[in-house]
Design a protein around this motif. Sequence first.
Motif, PDB file in Angstrom:
ATOM      1  N   SER A 140      46.236  40.189  37.742  1.00 31.45           N
ATOM      2  CA  SER A 140      45.931  38.841  38.208  1.00 31.45           C
ATOM      3  C   SER A 140      44.430  38.665  38.304  1.00 31.45           C
ATOM      4  O   SER A 140      43.713  39.549  38.758  1.00 31.45           O
ATOM      5  N   ALA A 141      43.959  37.509  37.882  1.00 29.77           N
ATOM      6  CA  ALA A 141      42.524  37.233  37.978  1.00 29.77           C
ATOM      7  C   ALA A 141      42.073  37.124  39.425  1.00 29.77           C
ATOM      8  O   ALA A 141      40.888  37.246  39.720  1.00 29.77           O
ATOM      9  N   ASN A 142      43.003  36.871  40.336  1.00 35.95           N
ATOM     10  CA  ASN A 142      42.633  36.725  41.744  1.00 35.95           C
ATOM     11  C   ASN A 142      42.841  37.997  42.543  1.00 35.95           C
ATOM     12  O   ASN A 142      42.685  38.008  43.748  1.00 35.95           O
ATOM     13  N   SER A 143      43.228  39.071  41.880  1.00 36.04           N
ATOM     14  CA  SER A 143      43.502  40.313  42.592  1.00 36.04           C
ATOM     15  C   SER A 143      42.999  41.493  41.780  1.00 36.04           C
ATOM     16  O   SER A 143      43.463  41.718  40.676  1.00 36.04           O
ATOM     17  N   LEU A 144      42.011  42.184  42.296  1.00 28.90           N
ATOM     18  CA  LEU A 144      41.448  43.337  41.627  1.00 28.90           C
ATOM     19  C   LEU A 144      41.865  44.578  42.388  1.00 28.90           C
ATOM     20  O   LEU A 144      41.635  44.681  43.590  1.00 28.90           O
ATOM     21  N   THR A 145      42.515  45.503  41.714  1.00 27.83           N
ATOM     22  CA  THR A 145      43.043  46.662  42.415  1.00 27.83           C
ATOM     23  C   THR A 145      42.294  47.914  42.058  1.00 27.83           C
ATOM     24  O   THR A 145      41.815  48.082  40.945  1.00 27.83           O
ATOM     25  N   ASN A 146      42.194  48.809  43.004  1.00 30.72           N
ATOM     26  CA  ASN A 146      41.566  50.109  42.808  1.00 30.72           C
ATOM     27  C   ASN A 146      42.383  51.106  43.619  1.00 30.72           C
ATOM     28  O   ASN A 146      42.238  51.195  44.819  1.00 30.72           O
ATOM     29  N   GLY A 147      43.273  51.859  42.926  1.00 30.85           N
ATOM     30  CA  GLY A 147      44.146  52.768  43.666  1.00 30.85           C
ATOM     31  C   GLY A 147      45.092  51.961  44.530  1.00 30.85           C
ATOM     32  O   GLY A 147      45.790  51.055  44.082  1.00 30.85           O
TER      33      GLY A 147
ATOM     34  N   ARG B 133      40.556  40.841  47.061  1.00 34.52           N
ATOM     35  CA  ARG B 133      40.836  39.492  46.592  1.00 34.52           C
ATOM     36  C   ARG B 133      39.541  38.687  46.573  1.00 34.52           C
ATOM     37  O   ARG B 133      38.765  38.731  47.504  1.00 34.52           O
ATOM     38  N   ASP B 134      39.358  37.912  45.481  1.00 37.39           N
ATOM     39  CA  ASP B 134      38.086  37.228  45.336  1.00 37.39           C
ATOM     40  C   ASP B 134      37.859  36.170  46.405  1.00 37.39           C
ATOM     41  O   ASP B 134      36.731  35.819  46.708  1.00 37.39           O
TER      42      ASP B 134
ATOM     43  N   ALA C  35      31.992  40.206  42.523  1.00 35.66           N
ATOM     44  CA  ALA C  35      33.420  39.887  42.528  1.00 35.66           C
ATOM     45  C   ALA C  35      33.733  38.748  41.556  1.00 35.66           C
ATOM     46  O   ALA C  35      34.745  38.766  40.857  1.00 35.66           O
ATOM     47  N   GLN C  36      32.841  37.748  41.499  1.00 37.03           N
ATOM     48  CA  GLN C  36      33.046  36.644  40.571  1.00 37.03           C
ATOM     49  C   GLN C  36      32.989  37.125  39.128  1.00 37.03           C
ATOM     50  O   GLN C  36      33.780  36.689  38.285  1.00 37.03           O
ATOM     51  N   GLU C  37      32.057  38.017  38.829  1.00 37.60           N
ATOM     52  CA  GLU C  37      31.942  38.541  37.472  1.00 37.60           C
ATOM     53  C   GLU C  37      33.181  39.357  37.099  1.00 37.60           C
ATOM     54  O   GLU C  37      33.706  39.249  35.988  1.00 37.60           O
TER      55      GLU C  37
ATOM     56  N   LEU D 153      35.910  38.556  34.124  1.00 32.04           N
ATOM     57  CA  LEU D 153      36.270  39.556  33.125  1.00 32.04           C
ATOM     58  C   LEU D 153      37.780  39.771  33.076  1.00 32.04           C
ATOM     59  O   LEU D 153      38.376  39.869  31.999  1.00 32.04           O
ATOM     60  N   VAL D 154      38.418  39.832  34.249  1.00 32.64           N
ATOM     61  CA  VAL D 154      39.870  40.000  34.298  1.00 32.64           C
ATOM     62  C   VAL D 154      40.564  38.792  33.679  1.00 32.64           C
ATOM     63  O   VAL D 154      41.524  38.925  32.909  1.00 32.64           O
ATOM     64  N   THR D 155      40.076  37.583  33.981  1.00 35.64           N
ATOM     65  CA  THR D 155      40.667  36.371  33.423  1.00 35.64           C
ATOM     66  C   THR D 155      40.584  36.380  31.903  1.00 35.64           C
ATOM     67  O   THR D 155      41.564  36.071  31.206  1.00 35.64           O
ATOM     68  N   ALA D 156      39.411  36.737  31.371  1.00 33.50           N
ATOM     69  CA  ALA D 156      39.240  36.786  29.918  1.00 33.50           C
ATOM     70  C   ALA D 156      40.165  37.823  29.290  1.00 33.50           C
ATOM     71  O   ALA D 156      40.733  37.608  28.215  1.00 33.50           O
ATOM     72  N   THR D 157      40.342  38.958  29.971  1.00 33.64           N
ATOM     73  CA  THR D 157      41.220  40.013  29.456  1.00 33.64           C
ATOM     74  C   THR D 157      42.672  39.564  29.457  1.00 33.64           C
ATOM     75  O   THR D 157      43.410  39.761  28.477  1.00 33.64           O
ATOM     76  N   VAL D 158      43.109  38.959  30.561  1.00 37.65           N
ATOM     77  CA  VAL D 158      44.494  38.468  30.652  1.00 37.65           C
ATOM     78  C   VAL D 158      44.753  37.411  29.583  1.00 37.65           C
ATOM     79  O   VAL D 158      45.798  37.410  28.922  1.00 37.65           O
TER      80      VAL D 158
END
Length: 361
Positions: free
Chosen positions: A4-11, A16-17, A42-44, A48-53
């Motif tokens: 999700s573009a609004n959720s970045l996970t690490n482990g 959340r942005d 976080a915005q960047e 990047l996640v949005t473009a990837t999705v």
Amino acid sequence: MSISANSLTNGNTEFRDEEFTALDLEASPGLRLALASLQTQAQELSRLVTATVDAMARPRESLSPHSAAFAAIAARTVPRWHFAMLNDTERNDALIVALERRIPAGAHVLDIGTGTGLLAMAAARAGAGRVITCEENPLLAEIARQIIAEHGMSDVITVVNKRSTHLVMGTDLERPVDVLISEIVDCGLIGEGLLPTMRHARTHLLAPGGVLIPGAARVYGQLIHSEVADGLNRVGNAGGFDVSLMNTASTRGHFPVRLHTWPHEILSGPVELLDFDLLADPLEAGSRVIPVPVTAGGSATALVAWFELDLGSGVVLRNSPDNVGSHWMQALIPFDKPVPVSPGDRLDVELHWTDYTLSAR
């Protein structure tokens, strides 16, 4: 697994942005700057996640190497200096000659940071029996894999999409290698991680008595005055307004300049700043005081620095200011403030280096 573009996970931790959308206006100005830097990052990441999705959601044929989507991803993920580097014939020729002179017939070779696979192919052509070449960037690793295949060298060369520090003996490498090649240097020698990479590689990946290319490196520098070059990374007044707070976002440590393109005065002769035996020295962060004899009067704003890379067998690469054909620029190491100097003075410069940066006081 969904992204999700609004959720970045690490482990197991989720960021959340929206947590970064508002600053704490009651906090100190310094803390607000720090929070704003996290919000920007976080915005960047979200973009990047949005473009990837979006790219993953398209039909596969729309992501061909000739598509706009592919071009946008390549522009973000493959630094443009790769093209200038590959067109630097002095660099290419020096490395290839060094490999031809130093690789024993049938040797087991590791090339760190393959890029397009150029040095891996040169090693195979020089007589290596087996070449493992690693590259952490998946796109570059695949480019190298296909170029190597086009040259009919896939039976000798294996591309591994990993950092060298993540290579596993017995899986990625059959055994410690006889020759280790790594040309991962920036304008100031250490900015791409040469020191930590060599610390790890010579201990865990290179066989006892093995060949390390390069085996040694030195950094030289001289005092200069250049208001224009200093202004590439520092500001005070603009249009009658004090905008010096912008300096909180300036580069800490060295950054690249092509010295001959900027007005400058040289205030000292070259002096040796650092000397590394890449096979034997600790290669840890450190500092030293370097006495610099002043040859001309003026206001010293920085050290300009360059490297000399010893590839062995008499082959040396350098990016000194007079080598205007090198794709490497020089490294500018700015002082906190200009220092007045006169001919005959000795300026004691306190040089600091980390795994990635050079700085001076």
